[in-house]
Design a protein around this motif. Structure first.
Motif, mmCIF file in Angstrom:
data_model
loop_
_atom_site.group_PDB
_atom_site.id
_atom_site.type_symbol
_atom_site.label_atom_id
_atom_site.label_comp_id
_atom_site.label_asym_id
_atom_site.label_seq_id
_atom_site.Cartn_x
_atom_site.Cartn_y
_atom_site.Cartn_z
ATOM 1 N N THR A 9 34.222 43.838 37.599
ATOM 2 C CA THR A 9 33.610 42.824 38.464
ATOM 3 C C THR A 9 32.493 42.057 37.767
ATOM 4 O O THR A 9 31.958 41.111 38.331
ATOM 5 C CB THR A 9 33.011 43.458 39.740
ATOM 6 N N ALA A 10 32.149 42.444 36.540
ATOM 7 C CA ALA A 10 31.034 41.773 35.865
ATOM 8 C C ALA A 10 31.433 40.352 35.475
ATOM 9 O O ALA A 10 32.587 40.083 35.158
ATOM 10 C CB ALA A 10 30.642 42.555 34.618
ATOM 11 N N ALA A 11 30.464 39.429 35.497
ATOM 12 C CA ALA A 11 30.707 38.065 35.026
ATOM 13 C C ALA A 11 30.791 38.096 33.506
ATOM 14 O O ALA A 11 30.109 38.892 32.862
ATOM 15 C CB ALA A 11 29.585 37.152 35.487
ATOM 16 N N PRO A 12 31.608 37.228 32.911
ATOM 17 C CA PRO A 12 31.705 37.193 31.455
ATOM 18 C C PRO A 12 30.363 36.839 30.823
ATOM 19 O O PRO A 12 29.505 36.232 31.452
ATOM 20 C CB PRO A 12 32.719 36.087 31.190
ATOM 21 N N ALA A 13 30.212 37.205 29.559
ATOM 22 C CA ALA A 13 28.950 36.968 28.855
ATOM 23 C C ALA A 13 28.972 35.673 28.054
ATOM 24 O O ALA A 13 27.951 35.256 27.522
ATOM 25 C CB ALA A 13 28.660 38.143 27.922
ATOM 26 N N SER A 14 30.128 35.011 27.980
ATOM 27 C CA SER A 14 30.219 33.822 27.129
ATOM 28 C C SER A 14 31.154 32.793 27.752
ATOM 29 O O SER A 14 31.915 33.094 28.665
ATOM 30 C CB SER A 14 30.792 34.210 25.765
ATOM 31 N N ALA A 15 31.060 31.558 27.227
ATOM 32 C CA ALA A 15 31.958 30.493 27.684
ATOM 33 C C ALA A 15 33.409 30.919 27.473
ATOM 34 O O ALA A 15 34.249 30.737 28.362
ATOM 35 C CB ALA A 15 31.661 29.206 26.923
ATOM 36 N N ASP A 16 33.695 31.500 26.324
ATOM 37 C CA ASP A 16 35.076 31.939 26.043
ATOM 38 C C ASP A 16 35.559 32.928 27.096
ATOM 39 O O ASP A 16 36.729 32.921 27.481
ATOM 40 C CB ASP A 16 35.159 32.586 24.655
ATOM 41 N N GLY A 17 34.650 33.781 27.538
ATOM 42 C CA GLY A 17 35.001 34.763 28.556
ATOM 43 C C GLY A 17 35.391 34.095 29.875
ATOM 44 O O GLY A 17 36.366 34.500 30.517
ATOM 45 N N PHE A 18 34.641 33.069 30.275
ATOM 46 C CA PHE A 18 34.968 32.353 31.523
ATOM 47 C C PHE A 18 36.306 31.624 31.390
ATOM 48 O O PHE A 18 37.116 31.609 32.318
ATOM 49 C CB PHE A 18 33.863 31.342 31.873
ATOM 50 N N ILE A 19 36.514 31.030 30.214
ATOM 51 C CA ILE A 19 37.765 30.299 30.002
ATOM 52 C C ILE A 19 38.944 31.275 30.048
ATOM 53 O O ILE A 19 39.986 30.989 30.658
ATOM 54 C CB ILE A 19 37.707 29.514 28.668
ATOM 55 N N ALA A 20 38.758 32.450 29.446
ATOM 56 C CA ALA A 20 39.823 33.462 29.456
ATOM 57 C C ALA A 20 40.139 33.904 30.888
ATOM 58 O O ALA A 20 41.310 34.111 31.245
ATOM 59 C CB ALA A 20 39.418 34.671 28.604
ATOM 60 N N LEU A 21 39.097 34.034 31.711
ATOM 61 C CA LEU A 21 39.312 34.407 33.122
ATOM 62 C C LEU A 21 40.150 33.345 33.839
ATOM 63 O O LEU A 21 41.101 33.675 34.558
ATOM 64 C CB LEU A 21 37.971 34.501 33.845
ATOM 65 N N ASP A 22 39.773 32.073 33.654
ATOM 66 C CA ASP A 22 40.525 30.982 34.287
ATOM 67 C C ASP A 22 41.979 31.034 33.843
ATOM 68 O O ASP A 22 42.898 30.910 34.651
ATOM 69 C CB ASP A 22 39.942 29.611 33.888
ATOM 70 N N GLU A 23 42.171 31.207 32.537
ATOM 71 C CA GLU A 23 43.527 31.233 31.964
ATOM 72 C C GLU A 23 44.357 32.348 32.570
ATOM 73 O O GLU A 23 45.541 32.191 32.861
ATOM 74 C CB GLU A 23 43.439 31.433 30.443
ATOM 75 N N ARG A 24 43.713 33.491 32.742
ATOM 76 C CA ARG A 24 44.439 34.663 33.236
ATOM 77 C C ARG A 24 44.709 34.580 34.728
ATOM 78 O O ARG A 24 45.768 34.958 35.204
ATOM 79 C CB ARG A 24 43.640 35.942 32.905
ATOM 80 N N TRP A 25 43.739 34.076 35.511
ATOM 81 C CA TRP A 25 43.821 34.235 36.972
ATOM 82 C C TRP A 25 44.073 32.953 37.750
ATOM 83 O O TRP A 25 44.393 33.022 38.936
ATOM 84 C CB TRP A 25 42.541 34.901 37.502
ATOM 85 N N SER A 26 43.867 31.773 37.145
ATOM 86 C CA SER A 26 44.150 30.550 37.913
ATOM 87 C C SER A 26 45.422 29.904 37.367
ATOM 88 O O SER A 26 45.737 30.052 36.188
ATOM 89 C CB SER A 26 42.972 29.569 37.870
ATOM 90 N N THR A 27 46.136 29.216 38.245
ATOM 91 C CA THR A 27 47.372 28.572 37.811
ATOM 92 C C THR A 27 47.053 27.527 36.751
ATOM 93 O O THR A 27 45.938 27.001 36.693
ATOM 94 C CB THR A 27 48.096 27.905 38.990
ATOM 95 N N HIS A 28 48.050 27.221 35.945
ATOM 96 C CA HIS A 28 47.808 26.365 34.772
ATOM 97 C C HIS A 28 48.160 24.909 35.046
ATOM 98 O O HIS A 28 48.763 24.251 34.212
ATOM 99 C CB HIS A 28 48.592 26.908 33.582
ATOM 100 N N ASN A 29 47.796 24.410 36.217
ATOM 101 C CA ASN A 29 48.142 23.015 36.545
ATOM 102 C C ASN A 29 47.124 22.008 36.021
ATOM 103 O O ASN A 29 47.226 20.823 36.324
ATOM 104 C CB ASN A 29 48.356 22.844 38.069
ATOM 105 N N TYR A 30 46.167 22.456 35.249
ATOM 106 C CA TYR A 30 45.235 21.552 34.550
ATOM 107 C C TYR A 30 45.087 22.018 33.101
ATOM 108 O O TYR A 30 45.383 23.170 32.775
ATOM 109 C CB TYR A 30 43.852 21.548 35.221
ATOM 110 N N HIS A 31 44.605 21.104 32.259
ATOM 111 C CA HIS A 31 44.334 21.438 30.854
ATOM 112 C C HIS A 31 42.898 20.982 30.552
ATOM 113 O O HIS A 31 42.665 19.959 29.917
ATOM 114 C CB HIS A 31 45.352 20.721 29.955
#
Ligand SMILES: *Cc1c(COP(=O)(O)O)cnc(C)c1O
Length: 411
Positions: A9-31
């Motif tokens: 449940t922890a928030a990511p520590a870096s921008a890359d971490g947030f981007i990885a979360l989006d990639e994994r859990w949100s649909t890929h209808n945007y780039h």
């Protein structure tokens, strides 16, 4: 690491971490560009690493008044402390005021409040069909609506049915019938497409998504005449072009033409929440009767309070004037880049579509380079950038952004 029932449940520590979360859990209808925004104010946003950027996109014109405009935030906060949602099963004390103030601002007679832009367009399509069947006498179920090539009106099944963008359509059929497409800017082709079953013509006064395409002079006057001759409604989709973006309340005002119906959205929500509306004449919107159309959240108290604050800002005329003045400066400077990395500049007010000349970077590469320089912009199509800073931007910041554009478009 914090866990709940064994889950991370922890928030990511870096921008890359947030981007990885989006990639994994949100649909890929945007780039999206690899920028993770954490805060924003006025014309600037700050990412999770504390880097500041100029916003040169304004949420596709949803942020015409900038991020967190104090008057808009105050209106939202005030309403949050009173009542947020009633449903339309009951009246509340913001709806009628919002509708009257928006109608007066736009010179119209009635308002149908909705949420997203696509819903406003859907609603306008339904109203136009009903009007054709009930008032014009078109046999039920046969009404036609004429649209333009390269249009953008949203993402619902019916709306992508009349898109000419294959990416937006492929795989999503079966499509809704009843739409006829003609080239944008060609009034003769439009006139020739009118039949006794034509209910309406649906057009963007400026085609934003297509690359900020301004129609030829006199186009809308000719379209208006054709509509009048044949008893056809003119519906102007002002969701992106309206509410001061081009220097006037409605972009169609530049053409000296009135539509029967306008769709509004994006900036109507003040960059805070989705607020859209269909506004127009009583003769058209009056066809809707109880139970025939609706929306749980449409016209909710917070939306109305924010919408009223947006109307108050527009009533000052300040934002229209800023768009006109800063827009003249933007267009003068961008036009000076033709032959120095740009092939073409289009647009109106503080809104431009710029085509990068052959040999230069792609739109995507230019957007990424701009982000590196602290300017957020987004490509539309291969080699086109859309430039739409918030209307609150200072002239100094506008110049900084244009300097960055001049730098990245070099071949
Ligand atoms: C953005 C847009 C829409 C759709 O609005 P959403 O809020 O994304 O549904 C419709 N028409 C135009 C011209 C737009 O720019």
């Amino acid at each position: 690491m914090t866990t709940f029932a064994g889950r991370e449940t922890a928030a990511p520590a870096s921008a890359d971490g947030f981007i990885a979360l989006d990639e994994r859990w949100s649909t890929h209808n945007y780039h999206p560009l690899p920028v993770v925004i954490a805060e924003a104010e006025g014309a600037r946003v700050t990412d999770v690493d504390g880097k500041s950027y100029l916003d040169f996109l304004s949420g596709y014109s949803a942020l015409n008044f900038g991020h967190r405009h104090p008057a808009l935030i105050a209106a939202a906060v005030e309403q949050l402390g009173r009542v947020t949602l009633t449903s339309r099963a009951f009246h509340h004390d913001q709806l009628g005021l919002f509708c009257r103030e928006l109608a007066e601002l736009t010179g119209t007679e009635m308002v149908l409040p909705m949420n997203s832009g696509a819903e406003a367009v859907e609603s306008a399509v339904k109203v136009a069909r009903k009007w054709a069947h009930q008032v014009k006498g078109v046999p039920d179920g046969t009404a036609e609506i004429i649209v333009a090539g390269s249009n953008f009106h949203g993402r619902t099944t019916t709306i992508v049915s009349f898109s000419t963008d294959e990416t937006a359509r492929a795989g999503f059929g079966p499509f809704t019938p009843g739409f006829v497409t003609v080239p944008y800017g060609d009034a003769e082709a439009l006139r020739a497409a009118i039949t006794p079953r034509t209910a309406a013509v649906l057009l963007e006064p400026v085609q934003g998504e297509a690359g900020v395409v301004v129609p030829p002079h006199g186009y809308f006057a000719d379209v208006r005449s054709a509509c009048d001759e044949h008893g056809v409604l003119l519906i102007a989709d002002e969701i992106q072009s309206g509410l001061a973006r081009t220097g006037t309340v409605l972009a169609l005002d530049h053409e000296g033409v009135r539509a029967d119906v306008y769709t509004l959205g994006k900036a109507l929500g003040g960059g805070i929440l989705p607020v859209s509306a269909v506004v127009g004449s009583r003769a058209v919107l009056g066809v809707l009767q109880p139970g025939e159309h609706g929306s749980t959240f449409g016209g909710n108290p917070v939306a109305c309070a924010v919408g009223r604050a947006v109307v108050r800002l527009l009533n000052t005329g300040e934002y229209q004037q800023r768009s006109a003045e800063l827009g003249a400066h933007l267009h003068e400077r961008l036009t000076g880049l033709i032959g120095h990395g740009l092939a073409e500049v289009r647009g109106r007010g503080l809104w431009a579509g710029i085509d990068i000349a052959p040999g230069g970077p792609s739109g995507r590469a230019a957007s990424e380079a701009l982000a590196g320089l602290g300017v957020l912009c987004k490509e539309t199509h291969e080699n086109t950038l859309r430039v739409a800073p918030p209307l609150v931007i200072s002239r100094e910041d506008l110049d900084l952004g244009i300097d960055a554009i001049a730098k990245v478009i070099q071949p």
